[in-house]
Each structure stands twice: as C-alpha cells, then as structure tokens.
Design an enzyme around this catalytic site. Structure first.
Site, PDB file in Angstrom:
ATOM      1  N   HIS A  63       0.864  -1.177   0.000  1.00 24.46           N
ATOM      2  CA  HIS A  63       0.000   0.000   0.000  1.00 24.46           C
ATOM      3  C   HIS A  63       0.902   1.229   0.000  1.00 24.46           C
ATOM      4  O   HIS A  63       1.686   1.431   0.927  1.00 24.46           O
ATOM      5  CB  HIS A  63      -0.924   0.023   1.219  1.00 24.46           C
ATOM      6  CG  HIS A  63      -1.868   1.194   1.213  1.00 24.46           C
ATOM      7  ND1 HIS A  63      -3.139   1.134   0.688  1.00 24.46           N
ATOM      8  CD2 HIS A  63      -1.709   2.479   1.660  1.00 24.46           C
ATOM      9  CE1 HIS A  63      -3.723   2.298   0.818  1.00 24.46           C
ATOM     10  NE2 HIS A  63      -2.867   3.132   1.395  1.00 24.46           N
ATOM     11  N   CYS A  64       0.795   2.024  -1.051  1.00 24.97           N
ATOM     12  CA  CYS A  64       1.682   3.178  -1.218  1.00 24.97           C
ATOM     13  C   CYS A  64       0.976   4.432  -0.699  1.00 24.97           C
ATOM     14  O   CYS A  64      -0.038   4.851  -1.267  1.00 24.97           O
ATOM     15  CB  CYS A  64       2.060   3.357  -2.679  1.00 24.97           C
ATOM     16  SG  CYS A  64       3.194   4.735  -2.962  1.00 24.97           S
TER      17      CYS A  64
END
Length: 419
Positions: free
Chosen positions: A164-165
C-alpha cells in the site's frame, strides 16, 4: 430506491464521480505528491528553462527544453492518476462463508454430543505444477487467490498484492502495478532531466559573465535549489525504481520479498528474467471483478441449513421428540371424544389406556360439551402426566382441531358420529 455498489461498499475506499474513480482512504496524500512534482517543474520553467530558449541556436532547439519538461510532467501526473484512481485488483467479498467447505465435527461436551461447524483455514492449489497454500480471509469470507493479501488500510483483499503506497493513496496490485512502475521510473527520469538542465545553465553562466561557480550560483540560486532537490529525490525514486526492477526480474512482490526473505523458499512464480518482464509489461490487464456503479441486488433468503450431525445426536428420554409424540396422541384422542356424545363408547374404543392416554386427563378435569361447537371444554387446569407440565384453562380452538385432525388422519382413521 436501489443503491449502487459503491454506496454500500464495506471497504475503506473513497469514490468520486459516482463510483467511476476509486481511491484509498489516504487519497489526500495525492495533493502532497502532486505538489512535490509540479512545484519544482514550475520553478525550473520560470527561473531556468526560459533562459535556455536561445542557447541552442539551430532551429531554436532551446524551446524543446521547456516542451520536454512540461510534457514529461503531464505524463507523470497521468500515470499517477491511473495508478491511484483505478481498482488495483480487489477480490469481491462474499455474503457468507463457503458452504461447500463446511464440515461438522461432533464433540462430547457435558455428556452430550454437540456438533460444531468447521471448515479448513488453509487450502492447497496447484501453481505451475507445485502446491501453493492459500488462506481463508475472515473479513472478506473468501479463500484468497495465490499472491493475494488483505490490505489493513483499505480493508480489501487485493490480487498480487505488492504494497500500500501512501504517496499514491492506493494499494498496488495486479491491475495497477505496471502503471506504478512507470510512474516511479518516469519520476526518476524527470529528476535526472531537471538536474542536468540546471547544471547546464550554471555552465552557461560560467562561460559568459560569471567565471566562478559561486558567482554563477548567486546569479541563479534556483538552479542550486533544484539540483539539491533532484539529488535527494533520486535517492528515493531512483532507489525505488532499481528495487522494483529486481522484483520484476525475479517475479516477486514487495510483500513476498519482505515476508519470505528469510525462509529461503523456492519461488514457484519465477519464469525466467525475460518471461518475468514480459508477464508484467506485455500481458493483458484483467478487467475489474467489481462493477461499482451496478445496482445492489437483494440477496434471496436462503433456507436454514440442517446439520446431518444433529440426526445422530442422542436425545434424552422424555425430550422434545417424546413431547411431540405425546401431544399428537393426545390431540387424536380429544378429537375422537369431540365426535361422540356417548363417552362410554369412547371408553370401550380406547381400550382403557390409563397410563399415558386420555383417561389420565379425564380423571383430573371435567369436560362438558359446548352446545355451539360440539367440542369438549375443560374447566380446570390440566396436568399432562406424560410431559410433567401444567397448562392453564384452555379451549379447543378450530385451528387446533384441524391440526389434530391432520395428525390423526395419517395413522388412525376417523369414524363417523354414531347416533
């Protein structure tokens, strides 16, 4: 009015344009990312690029400096939008656990056999001829496909979950990993380009009226600021680009690399360096498994599942089943009484059943015939000796008579009224 899927979505996603674009819960970080890209480019165009327009005399090639910087920036922003605003590969949730995997285990608790519902938490599937374990997700109530993981931030299971960026405000998965890599690598090239053009402008200043580096920097401090900013950014986006080139070449995800690094397990997904790159960049992206703009269909109520294990469960004597049988037998006897006026005939027909039959009831209650319904009515409390329970004053209602009639018609034929 029926609602759409995005309006009742159970994940933590943010939808805009009526479900056409889907973002993660931290989508506000996009404004920071866009600012980190746009602001340096604007400074470059105003304080550096415009001074290079006439430095390349043949064909006015200096204009290409600004055109490339602006076009490259737009390209990066579009990649950022595609990465952040599309479904990364969310696995649809199930409304109930997979019933085909249910199994009933009968365990003895307190002297009674109690069935408990169980199903396997881990299954094995074949990938490239090798067994791979997949886990059951309690939140989504599905068995995760291979390389799928549940994102705790978005609260969704994502296929080929990478990470998850927070900079793009979205999960990176099967359907947006390609665009994420293009975004990171393009940002690296933009940093190199701005750094090189800023250094070139310092060189032009030193060749003309500012012979020393210090004097040139004093003439254009924006060039020095941009060079420092791009140098620091290169450590981040450049290092990220190199790391993902390694992951693509070995067909790994960031999640797999960090979690299974110490396990020394064989990678069943590795197809060779060339085939791994072709798989990421040349294969067709699968369509989304979710139609967020579709209308929610009400699920049809399912009949209750009856456990087969309950059929073999031991029932104590005089339990619920014995109670039902006694009630049916008593109802049939009362129906016969209601169809006769001569109770002596009834006594002869019943054969003197005093233990569990109607005599035990008649001995404790007084019955009279209602002139309107021709049905017996009890004036006192009746204690059912077979059940060991007491009921209050009651009347034989028409629906009860109908139930008793249907119960007795299956086993004891009714006789006509003897007059």
């Amino acid at each position: 009015m029926a609602k759409r899927v995005y309006q009742v979505w159970k994940g933590n996603n943010v939808f805009i344009f009526r479900g056409r674009l889907i973002f993660g819960p931290d989508a506000r970080s996009l404004f920071i990312t866009i600012s980190l890209i746009v602001v340096p480019v604007v400074i470059f165009c105003v304080f550096v690029g415009r001074h290079l327009l006439h430095k390349f005399h043949p064909y006015n090639a200096g204009y290409a400096v600004l055109v490339v910087a602006i076009a490259f920036t737009i390209h990066i922003l579009l990649l950022l939008l595609v990465t952040s605003a599309r479904d990364p590969g969310i696995v649809p949730r199930a409304s109930h656990p997979p019933e085909e995997e249910f199994s009933y285990d009968t365990s003895e608790v307190g002297g009674r056999h109690t069935p408990s519902l169980q199903f396997p938490r881990i299954k094995e599937v074949m990938v490239h001829g090798k067994a791979v374990k997949v886990k059951y997700c309690d939140t989504c109530m599905v068995y995760r496909p291979p390389r799928c993981s549940h994102c705790s931030i978005c609260n969704n299971c994502v296929e080929r979950f990478d990470h998850h960026c927070p900079w793009v405000g979205q999960c990176i998965g099967q359907r947006n990993y390609r665009y994420f890599f293009f975004f990171v690598s393009s940002s690296t090239l933009l940093c190199i380009y701005v750094f090189a053009m800023s250094a070139l402008y310092i060189k032009f200043l030193m060749d003309n009226d500012y012979p020393t580096v210090w004097k040139a920097i004093k003439k254009s401090p924006a060039s020095l600021i941009l060079m420092i900013y791009c140098f620091i950014s290169l450590w981040f986006v450049g290092g990220l680009t190199g790391f993902h080139l390694y992951l693509i070449g070995t067909n790994q995800t960031t999640y797999e690399n960090f979690r299974y690094r110490a396990d020394n397990r064989s990678n069943v997904y590795n197809l060779g360096c060339l085939n791994n790159f072709l798989e990421v960049f040349c294969t067709k992206i699968k369509p989304s498994r979710n139609n967020f703009r579709a209308y929610v269909q009400e699920e049809v109520a399912r009949p209750p599942t009856i456990s087969r294990a309950r059929e073999v469960e031991d029932e104590p004597a005089g339990g619920p089943r014995a109670k039902v049988e006694d009630d049916l037998e008593l109802g049939g006897d009362l129906l016969k009484i209601s169809q006769r006026r001569n109770y002596e005939e009834v006594d002869e027909e019943m054969g003197g059943r005093n233990s569990n039959g109607i005599h035990s009831v008649l001995s404790e209650s007084e019955l009279v015939i209602d002139p309107d319904t021709q049905a017996p009515v009890s004036r006192s409390e009746v204690r059912d000796s077979s059940l060991g329970r007491t009921s209050r004053n009651w009347d034989i209602l028409p629906d009860v008579m109908a139930t008793s009639s249907s119960a007795t018609e299956g086993g004891v034929p009714l006789q006509k009224d003897a007059r």
